[in-house]
Every structure is written in C-alpha cells, then in structure tokens.
Design a protein around this motif. Structure first.
Motif, PDB file in Angstrom:
ATOM      1  N   UNK A   1     -33.839  33.707  24.821  1.00 53.34           N
ATOM      2  CA  UNK A   1     -32.478  33.829  24.593  1.00 53.34           C
ATOM      3  C   UNK A   1     -31.775  32.581  24.378  1.00 53.34           C
ATOM      4  N   UNK A   2     -30.680  32.370  23.871  1.00 50.94           N
ATOM      5  CA  UNK A   2     -30.300  31.058  23.477  1.00 50.94           C
ATOM      6  C   UNK A   2     -29.239  30.650  24.762  1.00 50.94           C
ATOM      7  N   UNK A   3     -28.622  29.323  24.853  1.00 49.61           N
ATOM      8  CA  UNK A   3     -27.888  28.918  26.092  1.00 49.61           C
ATOM      9  C   UNK A   3     -26.525  29.478  26.179  1.00 49.61           C
ATOM     10  N   UNK A   4     -26.322  30.432  26.691  1.00 51.23           N
ATOM     11  CA  UNK A   4     -25.017  31.181  26.728  1.00 51.23           C
ATOM     12  C   UNK A   4     -23.990  30.260  27.612  1.00 51.23           C
ATOM     13  N   UNK A   5     -22.787  30.009  27.140  1.00 50.56           N
ATOM     14  CA  UNK A   5     -21.935  29.177  27.874  1.00 50.56           C
ATOM     15  C   UNK A   5     -21.387  30.034  29.373  1.00 50.56           C
ATOM     16  N   UNK A   6     -20.945  29.354  30.397  1.00 53.36           N
ATOM     17  CA  UNK A   6     -20.796  30.008  31.758  1.00 53.36           C
ATOM     18  C   UNK A   6     -19.176  30.292  31.179  1.00 53.36           C
TER      19      UNK A   6
ATOM     20  N   UNK B   1     -38.102  38.863  38.262  1.00 52.75           N
ATOM     21  CA  UNK B   1     -38.295  37.130  38.134  1.00 52.75           C
ATOM     22  C   UNK B   1     -38.912  36.902  36.716  1.00 52.75           C
ATOM     23  N   UNK B   2     -40.057  37.587  36.658  1.00 53.25           N
ATOM     24  CA  UNK B   2     -40.695  37.450  35.330  1.00 53.25           C
ATOM     25  C   UNK B   2     -39.874  37.784  34.137  1.00 53.25           C
ATOM     26  N   UNK B   3     -39.291  38.961  34.090  1.00 55.72           N
ATOM     27  CA  UNK B   3     -38.539  39.474  33.105  1.00 55.72           C
ATOM     28  C   UNK B   3     -37.242  38.411  32.694  1.00 55.72           C
ATOM     29  N   UNK B   4     -36.733  37.947  33.994  1.00 58.63           N
ATOM     30  CA  UNK B   4     -35.711  36.789  33.781  1.00 58.63           C
ATOM     31  C   UNK B   4     -36.173  35.683  33.168  1.00 58.63           C
ATOM     32  N   UNK B   5     -37.284  35.331  33.420  1.00 56.44           N
ATOM     33  CA  UNK B   5     -38.069  34.008  32.798  1.00 56.44           C
ATOM     34  C   UNK B   5     -38.257  34.231  31.358  1.00 56.44           C
ATOM     35  N   UNK B   6     -38.612  35.301  31.044  1.00 58.51           N
ATOM     36  CA  UNK B   6     -38.938  35.688  29.697  1.00 58.51           C
ATOM     37  C   UNK B   6     -37.705  35.875  28.790  1.00 58.51           C
TER      38      UNK B   6
END
Length: 438
Positions: A359-364, A349-354
């Motif tokens: 990171x930029x906002x990647x499109x779905x 969870x902490x790694x995903x938050x970081x």
C-alpha cells in the motif's frame, strides 16, 4: 605482553593439556569475541588504555573468560590472583587482600588483579567483602559468571564493575581452533564431515571442543590413524555425538516435532520431544526462546497467560540453570500444549505487514494528529478528536482511526476458543455501536 616461554617451560608446555597449550599468550591470539576485542571495541580499548578497571565477564562456558582475565593481568603487568567461588570463601578473599597489599608496598610496586571464577556462587556477604578494596583501588576485581549478573551479583558490586557480555564461539572460530591444534600436530588431519560434527557438538564451547580433540588424539594415536573420519568419530565418541547434530536435519526435525505437538495439544508428545532435545544436547535457553515463540504464534490471545508463563520459565532457567531450571521449562511446555490455541494475532500481523508493504503511505487523519504547538493547533491538528475516556463506557462510538479512504481491512479475526471467545463478543458489540453512530 607475555614473552615466549623458556626452554624448560616449553618442555613442560608440551606435556600440558591441549587447552593450556593453545591458550592465547597475547591478545591477538584470542579467537572470537571480536565485538569486544576488535579494533575500537570496548575491551580492546581497556587493554590499550593502560588503566585496568573492575569488570564482570558474563557468558556461557568455554568462551574465553579466564583467558581474557589472564591477558589483562599480563597487559598491565599485574599480579594475578585466582579465586574459585565454588571452592573458596572469605578466607581466600582475606589472603588475596594481604597479597595485594604486599604487592603494592613492595620494593617494586605492582598492581593486583583478583579474578573470581563463578562469582555468582558467592553469597551476598562474600561478595560484599570485595567492596572496600575495589573502592580503595587496592586491586582490580574481575568476576566471571555464566549467570545473569543482574540477578546473581550484588548491586553494590555491580555498580563498581563494567559488564562485558561474551558470546558462544561461532562455527568459524571453532574451526580455527581445530586448525591451530593441527598446526602443533596435536590432532591428525580431519575429514570435513568429522570436523563439522565436532563443531556442532562443541556448541560454541571452546573447552568442550579442546577436551574432545584431546580424547580423539589419544584414540587416533593408539590406532595409528592417519585421518579422522566421521564414521570413526561416531564409533569412538559414542551414541551421544551420533544423536546430537545441532544445525543438522535431525535437530530441526525434532524441534519441528516439538512445535507441532504443542500446536496439536498433546502434552505427552510435547514432553517427549522436549526431553529428547535436552538429551541430545540442545541448549535449554534455545528451548525457552522457542516456547516464547509458540506462546505468541499458536496460543496468542486465546490464553494471554501463556506468553507470561514462557517468559517466567525462561527467567527461572536463567536463575537456576541445569538441572533445576529445566523443570520450569517442562511445566511451561505442558501448559502450552494444553492451552487453547489461536493463531489469529499471528495471521493478523502477517496480513498487516503485507498490506503496508504493497500500500502507499497514507496520511494520518487530521483529528488523530498530535498538536503540541500553537501553530499545529491553528492548522487543525487534532481538531475534532473525541477522547474515549470522556465517552459512555470509555468508547467513542462511530469514531474512525484508520486513514481516510482506507477500507476496514479486518486483519484480526478472533477464533472461538479460550479468551478470544470473549474478545470476539466484545468486538461484535463495538462494531454494532459504531454502525449505529456512523
């Protein structure tokens, strides 16, 4: 609102307990609960409406439940009848009904507010006895409870009453109470360290603070003490206040020792520090919250039952209170200590938050997008998506769910302990199938 006391009443008030002398006489004197009593807030609007309504005041001891109920009676010029659910019964309810009927049909018709303290201690039939009279409007019902009304108050009565949640008094609120007591010369001047210790000991409970101040005032007067110091306070009030220092270094050192004992799988040490905290005055509800955190942070998916155990223990304490409910918390802390440990989810969870933060906002990806309209389908939203339930073993091997161009981050890395051994085996098998079908 209540008018100033007459001379005789003022003389009697001077000899009353400190809590009574400082009890607010008007709404503006109430300390704390501004989330309910501040301008534009729910209870303040109820006072200003001129129309009383039945309600449940839910909160810990010493936060103003009785005071607010009394002020409500004053605001509406209502007869105020108090029933203690600890000592009272159906007979008291009948007497309250008779008094309410007399007040309503008297020469000067008057409203009645029936205040039931510790309403959760009434059984179902006793609580049901209020229903027809609340329904008919004979009186306004106000219940005070320290327990969750969802569990302790009949649903029929609960549906006819608004629930207001009162909070423990903040440090600034308690300091204001000390200043008011000093303002009427009820207690001598106090050193900052002594005041801080008293506030920590009160733990949000104004009644506990006032009772302690009264004890101090008597002791200080007998010794002709000019200023209450921290050393004198410890000498007079004894070992319990010395050990209890909520918010201080010792408090956080002890909770740290408890957390590390659980993490280190030592049930005896965990029980020791748990009991030390209870003995020092820590709120069991605070302990329950910490156990929930431990279950998520240090045990995780190595034993998913741990989180449920912590939640169940917290609920049992809410239902039973002290001391019975503390046994459920003790059972929980032992379980947490002996459970297999994993912080894999916590780290993931902490790694995903970081990662998301930098990171930029990647499109779905198009195949993962929702397509509720014809236009969206025409724009290929959801096109090519493979419905996992229609695939072999409910797994679409080779399907990709991350944004296009994003490498596999590998946030979650299960440990080889407890349930996560099986989870790791499962993930390795799924990765193998993905690789074969990529």
């Amino acid at each position: 609102m209540r008018s100033p006391p007459a001379k005789g009443a003022a003389s009697q008030l001077a000899h009353a307990p400190l809590a009574e002398r400082l009890r607010p006489r008007v709404l503006g004197e109430v300390i704390g609960q501004q989330h309910l009593l501040g301008e534009g807030m729910a209870l303040r609007l109820a006072f200003e409406s001129g129309q009383p309504h039945s309600c449940i005041l839910w909160g810990p001891p010493g936060v103003g439940k009785t005071t607010i109920a009394r002020l409500m009676a004053d605001a509406f010029d209502a007869q105020f009848i108090t029933i203690s659910a600890v000592l009272g019964g159906v007979k008291d309810i009948r007497e309250a009904v008779e008094r309410a009927e007399s007040a309503r049909t008297g020469l000067e018709a008057q409203r009645t507010i029936v205040f039931v303290d510790e309403v959760h201690r009434f059984n179902k039939s006793q609580q049901d006895a209020f229903l027809p009279h609340v329904e008919s409007g004979l009186f306004t019902f106000i219940g005070a409870t320290t327990e969750n009304p969802s569990f302790e108050v009949n649903s029929a009565l609960l549906s006819r009453a608004a629930v207001y949640v009162l909070q423990p008094l903040a440090e600034g609120d308690l300091r204001q109470i000390i200043e008011r007591a000093q303002g009427i010369d009820a207690v001598p001047p106090m050193a900052d360290a002594a005041a801080g210790r008293l506030i920590a000991y009160a733990d949000g409970d104004a009644r506990r603070l006032l009772n302690t101040l009264e004890t101090l005032a008597v002791a200080a007067a007998s010794e002709q003490l000019a200023t209450v110091t921290d050393d004198w306070l410890l000498r007079v009030l004894g070992e319990r206040m010395r050990r209890y220092d909520k918010g201080g270094e010792q408090f956080y050192d002890t909770i740290s020792a408890l957390h590390k004992s659980v993490r280190g799988s030592d049930p005896d040490a965990a029980l020791y520090w748990f009991v030390r905290m209870l003995d020092g005055g820590a709120d069991p509800r605070y302990m329950a919250r910490r156990f929930i955190r431990m279950a998520s942070e240090d045990i995780g998916l190595a034993d998913p039952r741990a989180l449920r155990m912590a939640l169940d223990a917290a609920e049992v304490y809410e239902r039973l209170g002290t001391p019975e409910g503390e046994l459920a918390l003790a059972e929980c802390v032992v379980y947490l200590a002996v459970a297999p440990k994993s912080n894999a989810v916590y780290k993931a969870y902490n790694e995903a938050r970081a990662y998301v933060k930098k990171d930029g906002t990647r499109p779905v990806p198009m195949h993962l997008r929702n397509a509720p309209t014809r236009l969206m389908k025409a724009l290929d939203h959801g096109k090519g998506y493979r419905y996992a339930h229609d695939e072999a073993d409910g797994f679409a091997a080779g399907e990709r769910y991350l944004p296009d161009g994003m490498p596999d981050p590998g946030f979650y890395r299960p440990v080889e302990r407890g349930m996560e051994i099986r989870i790791a085996d499962k993930l390795r098998e799924l990765k193998k199938r993905n690789d074969q079908n990529s």
